[in-house]
Design a protein around this motif. Structure first.
Motif, PDB file in Angstrom:
ATOM      1  N   PHE A  10       0.823  -1.210   0.000  1.00  0.00           N
ATOM      2  CA  PHE A  10       0.000   0.000   0.000  1.00  0.00           C
ATOM      3  C   PHE A  10       0.857   1.260   0.000  1.00  0.00           C
ATOM      4  N   GLY A  11       2.034   1.177   0.603  1.00  0.00           N
ATOM      5  CA  GLY A  11       2.931   2.330   0.593  1.00  0.00           C
ATOM      6  C   GLY A  11       3.358   2.726  -0.800  1.00  0.00           C
ATOM      7  N   LYS A  12       3.330   1.752  -1.734  1.00  0.00           N
ATOM      8  CA  LYS A  12       3.705   2.039  -3.120  1.00  0.00           C
ATOM      9  C   LYS A  12       2.494   2.384  -3.987  1.00  0.00           C
ATOM     10  N   LEU A  13       1.296   1.933  -3.555  1.00  0.00           N
ATOM     11  CA  LEU A  13       0.094   2.160  -4.360  1.00  0.00           C
ATOM     12  C   LEU A  13      -0.598   3.477  -4.050  1.00  0.00           C
ATOM     13  N   PHE A  14      -0.614   3.859  -2.786  1.00  0.00           N
ATOM     14  CA  PHE A  14      -1.405   5.013  -2.361  1.00  0.00           C
ATOM     15  C   PHE A  14      -0.528   6.210  -2.057  1.00  0.00           C
ATOM     16  N   ALA A  15      -1.053   7.395  -2.362  1.00  0.00           N
ATOM     17  CA  ALA A  15      -0.429   8.636  -1.927  1.00  0.00           C
ATOM     18  C   ALA A  15      -0.718   8.834  -0.442  1.00  0.00           C
ATOM     19  N   ASP A  16      -0.148   9.858   0.144  1.00  0.00           N
ATOM     20  CA  ASP A  16      -0.268  10.058   1.587  1.00  0.00           C
ATOM     21  C   ASP A  16      -1.709  10.141   2.052  1.00  0.00           C
ATOM     22  N   GLU A  17      -2.575  10.847   1.293  1.00  0.00           N
ATOM     23  CA  GLU A  17      -3.952  11.030   1.732  1.00  0.00           C
ATOM     24  C   GLU A  17      -4.747   9.725   1.680  1.00  0.00           C
ATOM     25  N   GLY A  18      -4.381   8.832   0.795  1.00  0.00           N
ATOM     26  CA  GLY A  18      -5.093   7.566   0.711  1.00  0.00           C
ATOM     27  C   GLY A  18      -4.483   6.475   1.560  1.00  0.00           C
ATOM     28  N   LEU A  19      -3.191   6.578   1.838  1.00  0.00           N
ATOM     29  CA  LEU A  19      -2.492   5.529   2.577  1.00  0.00           C
ATOM     30  C   LEU A  19      -3.028   5.381   3.994  1.00  0.00           C
ATOM     31  N   GLU A  20      -3.284   6.489   4.657  1.00  0.00           N
ATOM     32  CA  GLU A  20      -3.763   6.417   6.041  1.00  0.00           C
ATOM     33  C   GLU A  20      -5.095   5.676   6.136  1.00  0.00           C
ATOM     34  N   GLU A  21      -6.030   5.995   5.228  1.00  0.00           N
ATOM     35  CA  GLU A  21      -7.324   5.318   5.251  1.00  0.00           C
ATOM     36  C   GLU A  21      -7.186   3.846   4.873  1.00  0.00           C
ATOM     37  N   ALA A  22      -6.316   3.549   3.919  1.00  0.00           N
ATOM     38  CA  ALA A  22      -6.127   2.161   3.493  1.00  0.00           C
ATOM     39  C   ALA A  22      -5.584   1.308   4.631  1.00  0.00           C
ATOM     40  N   LEU A  23      -4.591   1.827   5.359  1.00  0.00           N
ATOM     41  CA  LEU A  23      -4.024   1.075   6.477  1.00  0.00           C
ATOM     42  C   LEU A  23      -5.016   0.945   7.626  1.00  0.00           C
ATOM     43  N   LEU A  24      -5.916   1.909   7.768  1.00  0.00           N
ATOM     44  CA  LEU A  24      -6.905   1.867   8.836  1.00  0.00           C
ATOM     45  C   LEU A  24      -7.866   0.701   8.667  1.00  0.00           C
ATOM     46  N   ILE A  25      -8.289   0.447   7.427  1.00  0.00           N
ATOM     47  CA  ILE A  25      -9.298  -0.592   7.213  1.00  0.00           C
ATOM     48  C   ILE A  25      -8.700  -1.942   6.823  1.00  0.00           C
ATOM     49  N   LEU A  26      -7.390  -2.002   6.591  1.00  0.00           N
ATOM     50  CA  LEU A  26      -6.766  -3.263   6.182  1.00  0.00           C
ATOM     51  C   LEU A  26      -7.011  -4.401   7.172  1.00  0.00           C
ATOM     52  N   PRO A  27      -6.814  -4.216   8.490  1.00  0.00           N
ATOM     53  CA  PRO A  27      -7.059  -5.347   9.410  1.00  0.00           C
ATOM     54  C   PRO A  27      -8.486  -5.865   9.339  1.00  0.00           C
ATOM     55  N   TYR A  28      -9.447  -4.966   9.210  1.00  0.00           N
ATOM     56  CA  TYR A  28     -10.853  -5.387   9.147  1.00  0.00           C
ATOM     57  C   TYR A  28     -11.132  -6.153   7.851  1.00  0.00           C
ATOM     58  N   ALA A  29     -10.511  -5.693   6.747  1.00  0.00           N
ATOM     59  CA  ALA A  29     -10.701  -6.385   5.476  1.00  0.00           C
ATOM     60  C   ALA A  29     -10.143  -7.807   5.540  1.00  0.00           C
ATOM     61  N   LEU A  30      -9.004  -7.981   6.204  1.00  0.00           N
ATOM     62  CA  LEU A  30      -8.418  -9.314   6.339  1.00  0.00           C
ATOM     63  C   LEU A  30      -9.269 -10.202   7.242  1.00  0.00           C
ATOM     64  N   ILE A  31      -9.785  -9.635   8.328  1.00  0.00           N
ATOM     65  CA  ILE A  31     -10.634 -10.415   9.238  1.00  0.00           C
ATOM     66  C   ILE A  31     -11.877 -10.914   8.519  1.00  0.00           C
ATOM     67  N   SER A  32     -12.433 -10.092   7.644  1.00  0.00           N
ATOM     68  CA  SER A  32     -13.674 -10.462   6.953  1.00  0.00           C
ATOM     69  C   SER A  32     -13.479 -11.645   6.009  1.00  0.00           C
TER      70      SER A  32
END
Length: 498
Positions: free
Chosen positions: A107-129
């Motif tokens: 994600f650090g390579k895919l997202f810019a700063d504004e998108g990276l924070e939100e992506a990392l926030l929901i990543l654990p929940y996406a994996l749990i699902s």
């Protein structure tokens, strides 16, 4: 009539869930915005790639349950379902734990700063699902193997309704995190409900799955690993495409690509879901009557031409109209995605009968080869074209991969059975192809000619022109009366044949 009932149930499920998702994405677009929707799409797609940890067991359940029940061994079917569910639950945990740091780095390579924070926030929940969703897929495959697609459709529909209400309640309050919570709740609901429905069909199932057996595990693993090799490439296909669209086209483009994918995907599922009911049928006929099996295949291809050609032509033709209704304005990038996806998935749909017959008969090596080829070609072309042509280059890369990979699957069945490629497009359906091409040309030019006209005029033209062009050709098609008669018989059937 059992096949007709199952096909009708699957089609009904797709229509209902399509309406639910249409409303959900419209609200989420207004609430969260296209960029956040793009982040959600990329994160969920990449997290779903962790499903490679199920080793193909969930896909093997349909075939083995069907075979056990065909031989009168309900106990074997029960053990197959439980063994798959328990094995997947255990196998996925280390895979998800290993995936978390890898995806953070990606994600650090895919997202810019504004998108990276939100992506990392929901990543654990996406994996749990992923865990409850994959376990639920096992139970749904069990219902497919029992040829109760109607109950499977009901379970999926109820799960979509739960996701809709949970998302409408949580997303405005908690943003993407609320959407992730709704995803987890849906997965848990699908697991529990699917198990309860399956226990009604297979009374030999216990209250909770606990009976793990080595023999069904060995058999399903052997089949599943063949299937999984291709599934790994295919599961990477969608996440990679969405990630590249987001990287080279921007997060808003990724959001519109997600919406276009959902629209075209639901239209495709209307056809695919009807074909999918043939997996357990193929498993039974392969054991009993091979000649009848391929008579069904030929008939299926004729019906596919009659339905798929006008169906995907309508999907592409209604792209501009859908943009105004769904997004609230004409969005060129979205319309482009709809057209390219309709073309590419439309071509891929013609491989569906061959694909499902290979699954049902156990000849899945070519399915695997097709998936691997599509994954490799999509990645190679996407990385080559993306930097120069942006999101449009990624979309065309995906289309090329789908078309050529689909040809491999079709070739496998036709070569094995010495069938002609002309079966893919019988002469009776030439008129449908011509009408589809006319529709594309007329719709494109008419919309741009009316772009400054009142919305009502554009709406009527966009809705009615495709129907006027395709309607007469479909009405005069030789298979129209056959389909109409089959639907009449199905409606008159008072009691389903089990």
């Amino acid at each position: 009539m059992r096949i007709a009932r199952n096909a009708a149930a699957s089609v009904g499920q797709v229509l209902a869930t399509g309406l639910i998702l249409f409303f959900l994405y419209r609200v989420n677009l207004e609430t969260l915005g296209a960029e956040s929707l793009g982040i959600w799409s990329v994160v969920l797609a990449t997290a779903s790639a962790s499903r490679i940890g199920d080793l193909g067991l969930s896909a093997s359940v349909t075939r083995f349950v069907a075979r056990y029940r065909a031989s009168g061994d309900d106990g074997g079917a029960s053990h197959a379902v439980q063994t798959a569910a328990i094995s997947i639950s255990v196998l996925l945990i280390p895979v998800l734990l290993a995936a978390y740091p890898l995806l953070r780095t990606l994600f650090g390579k895919l997202f810019a700063d504004e998108g990276l924070e939100e992506a990392l926030l929901i990543l654990p929940y996406a994996l749990i699902s992923v865990v409850p969703t994959v376990v639920a897929a096992v139970f749904q495959s069990g219902l497919d193997g029992c040829q109760r697609h109607d109950w499977r459709a009901l379970v999926v529909l109820l799960g979509q309704l739960l996701f809709l209400f949970a998302a409408l309640w949580l997303a405005p309050r908690y943003g993407l995190k609320g959407l992730a919570w709704a995803q987890i709740a849906q997965g848990i609901f699908l697991s529990v409900t699917g198990w309860l429905f399956l226990r009604h069909v297979l009374p030999s199932l216990p209250l909770f799955p606990y009976q793990w057996r080595r023999e069904p595990f060995r058999k399903m693993l052997g089949y599943g690993l063949q299937f999984q090799a291709g599934s790994m490439a295919l599961m990477l296909f969608e996440p990679l495409t969405k990630a590249l669209v987001g990287k080279y086209g921007g997060l808003a483009a990724a959001g519109y690509f997600e919406m276009a994918s959902q629209f075209v995907g639901k239209a495709r599922q209307l056809i695919i879901s009807a074909n999918q009911v043939l997996i357990p049928v193929a498993a039974e006929l392969y054991e009993q009557n091979t000649q009848r099996l391929f008579a069904v295949y030929r008939t299926n291809l004729r019906l596919l031409c009659f339905v798929a050609i006008p169906g995907f032509a309508l999907v592409a033709g209604w792209g501009p109209l859908l943009s105004e209704v769904w997004i609230g304005r004409y969005e060129p990038v979205f319309v482009f995605f709809v057209i390219v996806l309709a073309l590419s998935w439309g071509l891929n749909t013609f491989s569906a009968p061959a694909y499902f017959f290979n699954l049902g008969t156990g000849h899945i090596a070519w399915n695997t080869a097709s998936h691997v080829w599509m994954g490799i070609l999509n990645g190679a072309l996407g990385l080559s074209l993306g930097p120069h042509f942006g999101a449009e280059g990624i979309a065309w890369s995906m289309a090329a991969a789908l078309a050529t990979g689909s040809a491999l699957v079709i070739r496998s069945v036709h070569r094995r059975q010495n069938l002609s490629w002309r079966l893919l497009l019988p002469s009776e359906s030439f008129g449908l192809v011509i009408a589809a091409i006319m529709l594309a040309l007329v719709e494109y030019h008419s919309y741009h000619a009316l772009v400054n006209e009142p919305t009502t005029l554009r709406f009527l033209a966009g809705m009615l022109l495709p129907l006027f062009i395709l309607g007469p050709v479909v009405w005069r098609h030789p298979l129209r009366l056959f389909v109409q008669n089959q639907l009449t018989v199905f409606r008159q059937q008072k009691k389903p044949t089990e």
